[in-house]
Motif scaffolding. Sequence first.
Motif, PDB file in Angstrom:
ATOM      1  N   MET A  47      74.667  -9.268  33.058  1.00  0.00           N
ATOM      2  CA  MET A  47      73.298  -9.781  32.981  1.00  0.00           C
ATOM      3  C   MET A  47      72.311  -8.756  33.529  1.00  0.00           C
ATOM      4  O   MET A  47      72.518  -8.209  34.610  1.00  0.00           O
ATOM      5  N   ASP A  48      71.226  -8.525  32.799  1.00  0.00           N
ATOM      6  CA  ASP A  48      70.171  -7.640  33.298  1.00  0.00           C
ATOM      7  C   ASP A  48      69.383  -8.333  34.407  1.00  0.00           C
ATOM      8  O   ASP A  48      68.828  -7.674  35.292  1.00  0.00           O
ATOM      9  N   GLN A  49      69.293  -9.676  34.302  1.00  0.00           N
ATOM     10  CA  GLN A  49      68.603 -10.450  35.344  1.00  0.00           C
ATOM     11  C   GLN A  49      69.526 -11.581  35.793  1.00  0.00           C
ATOM     12  O   GLN A  49      70.285 -12.090  34.972  1.00  0.00           O
ATOM     13  N   TYR A  50      69.404 -11.968  37.042  1.00  0.00           N
ATOM     14  CA  TYR A  50      70.265 -13.042  37.546  1.00  0.00           C
ATOM     15  C   TYR A  50      69.790 -14.384  37.001  1.00  0.00           C
ATOM     16  O   TYR A  50      68.764 -14.913  37.416  1.00  0.00           O
ATOM     17  N   ARG A  76      70.646  -3.828  40.361  1.00  0.00           N
ATOM     18  CA  ARG A  76      69.769  -2.726  40.783  1.00  0.00           C
ATOM     19  C   ARG A  76      69.220  -2.975  42.179  1.00  0.00           C
ATOM     20  O   ARG A  76      69.095  -2.063  42.990  1.00  0.00           O
ATOM     21  N   PHE A  77      68.905  -4.246  42.462  1.00  0.00           N
ATOM     22  CA  PHE A  77      68.412  -4.578  43.799  1.00  0.00           C
ATOM     23  C   PHE A  77      69.460  -4.205  44.861  1.00  0.00           C
ATOM     24  O   PHE A  77      69.141  -3.558  45.871  1.00  0.00           O
ATOM     25  N   LEU A  78      70.706  -4.587  44.616  1.00  0.00           N
ATOM     26  CA  LEU A  78      71.732  -4.340  45.635  1.00  0.00           C
ATOM     27  C   LEU A  78      72.018  -2.845  45.780  1.00  0.00           C
ATOM     28  O   LEU A  78      72.321  -2.372  46.869  1.00  0.00           O
ATOM     29  N   ARG A  79      71.893  -2.123  44.693  1.00  0.00           N
ATOM     30  CA  ARG A  79      72.040  -0.669  44.798  1.00  0.00           C
ATOM     31  C   ARG A  79      70.919  -0.098  45.665  1.00  0.00           C
ATOM     32  O   ARG A  79      71.141   0.768  46.517  1.00  0.00           O
ATOM     33  N   SER A  80      69.713  -0.603  45.454  1.00  0.00           N
ATOM     34  CA  SER A  80      68.587  -0.125  46.266  1.00  0.00           C
ATOM     35  C   SER A  80      68.768  -0.500  47.729  1.00  0.00           C
ATOM     36  O   SER A  80      68.357   0.235  48.629  1.00  0.00           O
ATOM     37  N   TYR A 110      69.973   5.849  32.547  1.00  0.00           N
ATOM     38  CA  TYR A 110      70.695   4.584  32.417  1.00  0.00           C
ATOM     39  C   TYR A 110      70.831   3.839  33.741  1.00  0.00           C
ATOM     40  O   TYR A 110      71.467   2.786  33.801  1.00  0.00           O
ATOM     41  N   ALA A 111      70.257   4.392  34.789  1.00  0.00           N
ATOM     42  CA  ALA A 111      70.308   3.710  36.092  1.00  0.00           C
ATOM     43  C   ALA A 111      69.043   2.908  36.342  1.00  0.00           C
ATOM     44  O   ALA A 111      68.960   2.151  37.306  1.00  0.00           O
ATOM     45  N   GLY A 112      68.061   3.070  35.482  1.00  0.00           N
ATOM     46  CA  GLY A 112      66.774   2.414  35.721  1.00  0.00           C
ATOM     47  C   GLY A 112      66.661   1.059  35.043  1.00  0.00           C
ATOM     48  O   GLY A 112      67.655   0.469  34.629  1.00  0.00           O
ATOM     49  N   GLU A 113      65.427   0.607  34.941  1.00  0.00           N
ATOM     50  CA  GLU A 113      65.151  -0.680  34.305  1.00  0.00           C
ATOM     51  C   GLU A 113      65.545  -0.633  32.831  1.00  0.00           C
ATOM     52  O   GLU A 113      65.249   0.358  32.155  1.00  0.00           O
TER      53      GLU A 113
END
Length: 491
Positions: free
Chosen positions: A273-276, A372-376, A474-477
């Motif tokens: 999923m791109d979004q939760y 992405r949030f958790l990576r940040s 490929y790591a971005g939005e």
Amino acid sequence: MSDSFATLDTLNFDNSYARFPEHFYHRVGAEPLPGAHLISFNPEVARLLDLDPCQINPSQLAHYFGGEGVLPGSESIAMKYTGHQFGYYNPDLGDGRGLLLGEVVNQQGERWDLHLKGAGKTRYSRFGDGRAVLRSSIREYLVSEAMQGLGIPTTRALCLVGSEQMVMRNGMEPCAAVLRVTPCHIRFGHFQYFYYSKQHDDLRVLADYCIERYYPEVADAENPYLAMFQQICDRSAYMVALWQAYGFVHGVLNTDNMSILCETFDYGPYSFMDQYRPDYISNQNDETGRYAFRQQPDIVQWNLTALAEALLPLVDQEDLKDTLRQFAPKFVAYRNQRFAARLGWQSKHPDDAGLIEALLDLFTEHKVDFNRFLRSLCDYDGSIEERERLLPFVSNTDALTDWLEQYDQRLTLEAASTPIRRQQMRSVNPKYLLRNYMAEEAIREAHQGNYVLVNQLLRVLRHPGDEHPDMEQYAGEPPLWAGAINLTCSS
Ligand code: AMP
Ligand code: MG
């Protein structure tokens, strides 16, 4: 060392499943794919089979896995199984477009099934053409490496072969074949076949085979069949816990797509999923959302219940029910364990589960791109600047600020220094996931005859926590069009 490598002509086959009576399967060869050519192969999987990746001959791979050649020692069979599809029992299933080519025993004594998916028609093809299209084959090939990279139990794949044959799916599409490699092609549905067709002696034979091959540690248990079922429940809870921890949606969680070894199996319309979004449905053909993201733990338990029913001739019903009751708490424990690791917690504290739930609520409410949030979050050090960097992930910054304050407090209970914690967090918080749009781009290029991206993604997804500067985009939005991708059973 190189002397001890095998070649495709000298693979060490020992085909135990083909030694069963013929009603377990039927013997059939692959139908050659015209214009077969190698698109990609996976050196790590080659090593599992004792093949030297540096010596592999691409045209030989295409020859054998395009269905033209028969590997010396292979005895191809289509396995019989049945299963529940979308809640309804279907007695007519079996390998309809894949063949078990045989089992290779490597120098470590590990036994690997080679299964050619897209190999042509069999007795179990029903109305199908026995083929897999390039689109679905690329998706299966890449995601199995992506799952492996994340540490999620999965089947693997040795290679992807393209062809000139076209079949009708979303319009006319090119066919392909994937060589799937895993110790286990026995599905819950294999047991269901013998149970529902009242071949209970064969059910026992199959169960004994699975114990010997996959669960030897239970052989001396009071009831080995019960002990195996306990193992299967435990491992299935672990598998689905990791899906939930990374936002993976399988899409077609029928009992014939559940492996007795509890690996993620039979990839089709899956998504990261791109979004939760707990109600996310990955498969457009799943009109009721039976296999939506949030349903997956319950569905895995439902499938385990179907397996338990098939084991009734071998195990007491109350024992099976007791085992099933332990599934839900195990799932929660495994899932929270992984989220704790993703948050950088090594120690355990009573409020952890609440803090995880609060974060998931935040993700849900703000449809956060949570991977992405958790990576940040790996770079977060409690400073105001770092906090400012995270706030754009949500629309209600107060709620996230509150949560981060609790998180700061929680981190003070950890012994590891900040750099060590960050390093540990990066190892479980991937920078790269196989998002649908990435697979789509690789498919689009492959349809033009360009296989560069397929091979680049394979390399990146193998080590998803590492930096890959050439693939930073490929790591971005995800791009806006990512939300419009439609997946169906033919994916
Ligand atoms: P799947 O949706 O891939 O899990 O497949 C469900 C059942 O349909 C299995 O028995 C498959 O072997 C069979 N099947 C799927 N696609 C095809 C096809 N193109 N040709 C023949 N059989 C197929
Ligand atoms: Mg299937």
